[in-house]
Every structure is written in structure tokens, then in C-alpha cells.
Design a protein around this motif. Structure first.
Motif, PDB file in Angstrom:
ATOM      1  N   ARG A  58     -87.647  -3.868 110.311  1.00 50.71           N
ATOM      2  CA  ARG A  58     -87.481  -5.295 109.681  1.00 50.71           C
ATOM      3  C   ARG A  58     -86.467  -6.006 110.114  1.00 50.71           C
ATOM      4  O   ARG A  58     -86.825  -7.137 110.502  1.00 50.71           O
ATOM      5  N   TYR A  59     -85.446  -5.334 110.197  1.00 50.58           N
ATOM      6  CA  TYR A  59     -84.145  -6.083 110.670  1.00 50.58           C
ATOM      7  C   TYR A  59     -84.384  -6.540 112.214  1.00 50.58           C
ATOM      8  O   TYR A  59     -84.070  -7.437 112.799  1.00 50.58           O
ATOM      9  N   MET A  60     -84.913  -5.265 112.959  1.00 54.68           N
ATOM     10  CA  MET A  60     -85.384  -5.658 114.413  1.00 54.68           C
ATOM     11  C   MET A  60     -86.235  -7.174 114.745  1.00 54.68           C
ATOM     12  O   MET A  60     -85.945  -7.770 115.088  1.00 54.68           O
ATOM     13  N   ALA A 105     -98.271 -16.836 108.062  1.00 53.17           N
ATOM     14  CA  ALA A 105     -97.884 -15.718 107.100  1.00 53.17           C
ATOM     15  C   ALA A 105     -97.946 -14.295 108.078  1.00 53.17           C
ATOM     16  O   ALA A 105     -96.909 -13.550 107.941  1.00 53.17           O
ATOM     17  N   LEU A 106     -98.628 -14.433 109.115  1.00 52.94           N
ATOM     18  CA  LEU A 106     -98.801 -13.244 109.892  1.00 52.94           C
ATOM     19  C   LEU A 106     -97.376 -13.056 110.620  1.00 52.94           C
ATOM     20  O   LEU A 106     -96.914 -11.851 110.656  1.00 52.94           O
ATOM     21  N   VAL A 107     -96.993 -14.307 111.218  1.00 52.33           N
ATOM     22  CA  VAL A 107     -95.670 -14.073 111.799  1.00 52.33           C
ATOM     23  C   VAL A 107     -94.522 -13.818 110.838  1.00 52.33           C
ATOM     24  O   VAL A 107     -93.424 -13.061 111.270  1.00 52.33           O
ATOM     25  N   SER A 108     -94.603 -14.076 109.465  1.00 50.75           N
ATOM     26  CA  SER A 108     -93.495 -13.822 108.671  1.00 50.75           C
ATOM     27  C   SER A 108     -93.470 -12.458 108.117  1.00 50.75           C
ATOM     28  O   SER A 108     -92.793 -11.923 107.446  1.00 50.75           O
ATOM     29  N   VAL A 109     -94.519 -11.509 108.402  1.00 54.22           N
ATOM     30  CA  VAL A 109     -94.729 -10.228 107.900  1.00 54.22           C
ATOM     31  C   VAL A 109     -93.501  -9.571 108.509  1.00 54.22           C
ATOM     32  O   VAL A 109     -93.394  -9.589 109.715  1.00 54.22           O
ATOM     33  N   ARG A 110     -92.946  -8.862 107.730  1.00 55.39           N
ATOM     34  CA  ARG A 110     -91.587  -8.196 108.011  1.00 55.39           C
ATOM     35  C   ARG A 110     -92.021  -6.475 108.349  1.00 55.39           C
ATOM     36  O   ARG A 110     -91.069  -5.847 108.218  1.00 55.39           O
ATOM     37  N   LYS A 111     -93.101  -6.427 108.721  1.00 53.03           N
ATOM     38  CA  LYS A 111     -93.594  -5.089 109.348  1.00 53.03           C
ATOM     39  C   LYS A 111     -94.112  -5.232 110.651  1.00 53.03           C
ATOM     40  O   LYS A 111     -94.692  -6.250 110.952  1.00 53.03           O
TER      41      LYS A 111
END
Length: 276
Positions: free
Chosen positions: A224-226, A108-114
């Protein structure tokens, strides 16, 4: 003006405040070097998810109370002291249980988009090291150290530590750190790319928060895109990653944040981003 909101995590073992759009999540078991527990770990999973989804949060800052980041799992709870409920589970169920717990924590931490930052006031060991590496950026106090530690208890690693370590420091160093498992001080961590910077102990929290705040105030869609681009850089071939990168950039040219950034550049002022 600084605004701060205290978040109820459901336990004193984990603290969370949102300050200036930064969610500061603090592992709070200093007497146990912030090792994971059956109370702390579920609360941490919940905070990662909720802060990651909270539109009022622009960045996550993970740290530990006292003189440690996280000492990993509870070694005393292994072997003869293992939870009786776990001993009653079949091997397949135990594997599935760990896979799910990993997915909801480092996954979940890797998936955070922030942007996510780990501030290490002291040791990050085993699963604690994996949690730190699952963040985008790591800042360590001069007295901090890391260790994989698994070889010393005859285990092979969990929470994605081998994958994360290999991508941060390369195959040769990852194998050395996993096989030997000894302490690596903060200076060497910075030299091999395991942490981004080392700061004096008494400056750690201030500098980590300042970085998190600057990222939280940044263009959140672009960031997020980065993250998407950077993730794909180690997963996809160059042509695919390059094409996706182009698509994201063109989409961003239509945003209010991009227009604000250009206007602020022309007017020689700081841009104010809204995430639109």
C-alpha cells in the motif's frame, strides 16, 4: 488449500470470485467483446469498490471472458441511437454525469490501495484500454492488441485515457496513439511499456493469477505504501516525495510484517504476512 468464494455482482455480465485472496473480476459479454453497458458498468464500479475495501482480498485481477478484454463503449448506442434520457439532459448535466461515472470507475480503480492486474486475452479499446491502464500491471496474450479508437468516431477520449497513456508511454507516443487510433499489437505494447509482459494465449490466465496470488500473499501494508510512493512520484516534487517515502518506511519498521520478513530471511523460509 485453495479456497474460492463466488461473489454476487447482480448481473451475469460481470463475474467475480475470490480465490486465494485474489478477487478475479471478469467482464462477461463475450458476444459484444465485453463492451461496457448500462448493466455491466455499474456492477464493475461496485465490485472495484467492494473488493478494494474487502480485508479478505489482497489483489484484484481484471480480465475479460472469451477473446477480448473490453472493447470500450457501445458505439451503436451513440448518435441517432443514443439513450433518450441522455438526450433530454442539459449539456452541463451530461458533463457532470460522465465526470461522476469516470470517478467511480477508473478513478476508483487507481485509488485502490492493493495491487491491481489487468489480464488482456484480446483487444482493449477506448475506455477498455483506460481501465487496463488504470491497473498497476498489465499482462497480455500474444494475440491481444490495444487501440485508443476515439479518432475513428470523432471523440477526444474519456475515463482518463490521455493522462494514463502519457504516464505509461510518454508524450510523443501518447499523441501518436491518440491521434491515429490504430491497433497496436501485444509485442509493440510490451516494447513501448504499455503492457508489462506478453505470454502465450493459453498461459494468460494462469500466469496472471499466479502473479496476483503472489502479490496477495505479500506484505499488504508495504505494498500500500509503495503505491502511495509511486503515485506521488508523478505528482509531487522530489523533496516532498522523498520525505513522505522516509516517513512511510519508518512506520513500516514497527509492523509485525517487517519483523516476520526479517525473521524469515534469517531462518531461510518464506515469510507469512498478516497485514499487521
Amino acid at each position: 488449500m485453495t479456497t474460492e468464494t463466488t461473489i454476487d455482482t447482480g448481473t451475469d455480465e460481470l463475474l467475480c470470485v475470490i480465490r486465494d485472496r485474489v478477487a478475479v473480476i471478469t467482464l462477461n459479454r463475450p458476444e459484444a467483446r465485453n463492451s461496457l453497458s448500462d448493466t455491466l458498468t455499474p456492477a464493475l464500479r461496485t465490485m472495484i469498490r467492494s473488493c478494494g475495501e474487502n480485508p479478505d482480498v489482497g489483489a484484484l485481477l481484471l480480465t475479460g471472458a472469451g477473446e477480448a478484454f473490453c472493447a470500450g463503449g457501445n458505439v451503436k448506442g451513440m448518435g441517432a441511437h443514443r439513450d433518450p434520457k441522455k438526450l433530454e439532459m442539459s449539456l452541463g448535466d451530461r458533463i457532470a454525469d460522465l465526470q461522476e461515472r469516470q470517478r467511480l470507475l477508473t478513478g476508483a480503480l487507481v485509488s485502490v490501495r492493493k495491487p491491481t492486474i489487468a489480464a488482456l486475452p484480446g483487444p482493449a479499446v477506448g475506455a477498455g484500454l483506460a481501465i487496463a491502464m488504470a491497473c498497476d500491471i498489465r499482462i497480455a496474450a500474444q494475440s491481444a492488441f490495444v487501440a485508443t479508437g476515439y479518432a475513428h468516431i470523432a471523440l477526444s477520449g474519456d475515463y482518463g485515457i490521455a493522462w494514463l497513456l502519457t504516464r505509461l508511454v510518454g508524450t510523443a507516443r501518447a499523441r501518436e496513439l491518440m491521434f491515429i487510433g490504430d491497433r497496436v499489437d501485444a509485442v509493440r505494447c510490451e516494447a513501448i511499456g504499455l503492457v508489462n509482459r506478453v505470454v502465450p494465449d493459453d498461459r494468460l490466465q494462469a500466469e496472471a493469477f499466479a502473479l496476483a496470488k503472489s502479490l496477495a500473499e505479500g506484505p499488504r501494508l508495504a505494498l500500500r505504501y509503495m503505491k502511495d510512493n509511486l503515485d506521488e512520484a508523478v505528482l509531487f516534487d522530489f523533496e516532498t516525495a522523498r520525505d513522505h517515502e522516509a516517513e512511510r518506511l519508518i512506520r513500516l519498521t514497527t509492523t509485525a510484517d517487517h519483523k516476520e520478513a526479517v525473521q524469515a530471511f534469517i531462518e531461510k523460509r518464506k515469510a507469512v504476512f498478516t497485514g499487521k
